[in-house]
Scaffold this active site. Sequence first.
Site, short mmCIF file in Angstrom:
data_model
loop_
_atom_site.label_atom_id
_atom_site.label_comp_id
_atom_site.label_asym_id
_atom_site.label_seq_id
_atom_site.Cartn_x
_atom_site.Cartn_y
_atom_site.Cartn_z
N ARG A 145 0.84 -1.19 0.00
CA ARG A 145 0.00 0.00 0.00
C ARG A 145 0.88 1.25 0.00
NH1 ARG A 145 -1.81 -3.72 3.73
NH2 ARG A 145 -3.93 -4.53 3.40
N LYS A 169 -0.55 -2.71 10.38
CA LYS A 169 -1.73 -3.17 11.10
C LYS A 169 -1.40 -4.29 12.08
CE LYS A 169 -4.71 -1.94 7.20
NZ LYS A 169 -5.74 -2.37 6.23
N HIS A 239 -2.68 3.63 -5.81
CA HIS A 239 -2.86 2.19 -5.61
C HIS A 239 -2.90 1.40 -6.92
CE1 HIS A 239 -3.63 2.96 -1.37
NE2 HIS A 239 -3.63 1.67 -1.18
N ARG A 242 -0.42 -1.38 -7.10
CA ARG A 242 -0.78 -2.45 -6.17
C ARG A 242 -1.81 -3.38 -6.81
NH1 ARG A 242 -1.32 -4.23 -0.90
NH2 ARG A 242 -3.43 -4.64 -0.12
N HIS A 265 -3.93 -9.17 2.68
CA HIS A 265 -5.39 -9.22 2.77
C HIS A 265 -5.81 -10.17 3.89
CE1 HIS A 265 -5.85 -8.10 -1.77
NE2 HIS A 265 -5.76 -7.03 -1.00
N TYR A 274 -9.26 -10.00 -7.81
CA TYR A 274 -8.21 -9.95 -8.83
C TYR A 274 -8.19 -11.25 -9.65
CZ TYR A 274 -6.62 -6.03 -5.98
OH TYR A 274 -6.56 -4.86 -5.29
#
Length: 294
Positions: A145, A169, A239, A242, A265, A274
């Site tokens: 990201r 995260k 993005h 990405r 993810h 995707y």
Amino acid sequence: MSELLDLYEDYLRTEKKASANTISSYLRDMHQFEATMLEQELELTEVLTQEVEHYAAGLTRKGRSAATVTRSIASIKSFYNCMIALGIMDHNPAKGVAPAKVERKLPQILTGKEVELLLEQPECTDLKGYRDRAMLELLYATGIRVSELIALDVDDLNLSAGVLRCASKGKERVIPLYQTAVRALSEYLHRVRPQLVESPSETALFVNMSGDRMSRQGFWKIIKFYGEKAGIQADITPHTLRHSFAAHLLKNGADIHAVQAMMGHSDMATTQMYMNYAQGEAVRSAYAGAHPRN
């Protein structure tokens, strides 16, 4: 950043003379919006229009009613109008945002040729060119990201092993780098960055021309500039590389679980999006190569 919401509550009550019900619903919307932005490592003052648009579209995909989505957007617009009135911000990122349509659109994905064209744009004739090429190569090599890109420190790179460590995260993932990216990063790290950074205590991998950590807004301008320079018609955002990274890996046969891990993810459904693109490309390719009228 709850202090901004406190200011917003006071603004609604004293300046707008809003009812108790209106204040309650607007604040509830904003707490939900702030929580979502913080999950993306964004403060409310760092939000761009695309984030508001994606948030609104996400509410629609989750089955929220049109009235709920419309009110949420109104709450966000009202909040940023408050920030402008208080002199905290000078623009409203929610301006012009409308409720998203029900259908879920795939993100903008470049073709392989478009990616090559984009990566060729930075001219390695000055410090900026070397830096920009390294950033673009790293993004396409890893699919990280943009918030993760600008948060990278020098120690997150292991060029001898050809890998990048990305912590985000509360989780950490290690992503391989292709050789072209390793070379671009090595040139930047050893030849260019030392000339840009004045303070030996600066840990940021990518810095602006003043030697400070690169910002999201700064990178936004960079990628838009090179997209226009390349003459690419697609609407390129920070993005885009990405999204293209994930789609191209899956199209070329990469395991979806490996791509999920590299993308960071938590939900396989996000990666599956995707895969749908990759399968569609495979069908079109088979048709073009086999239909007798082609």
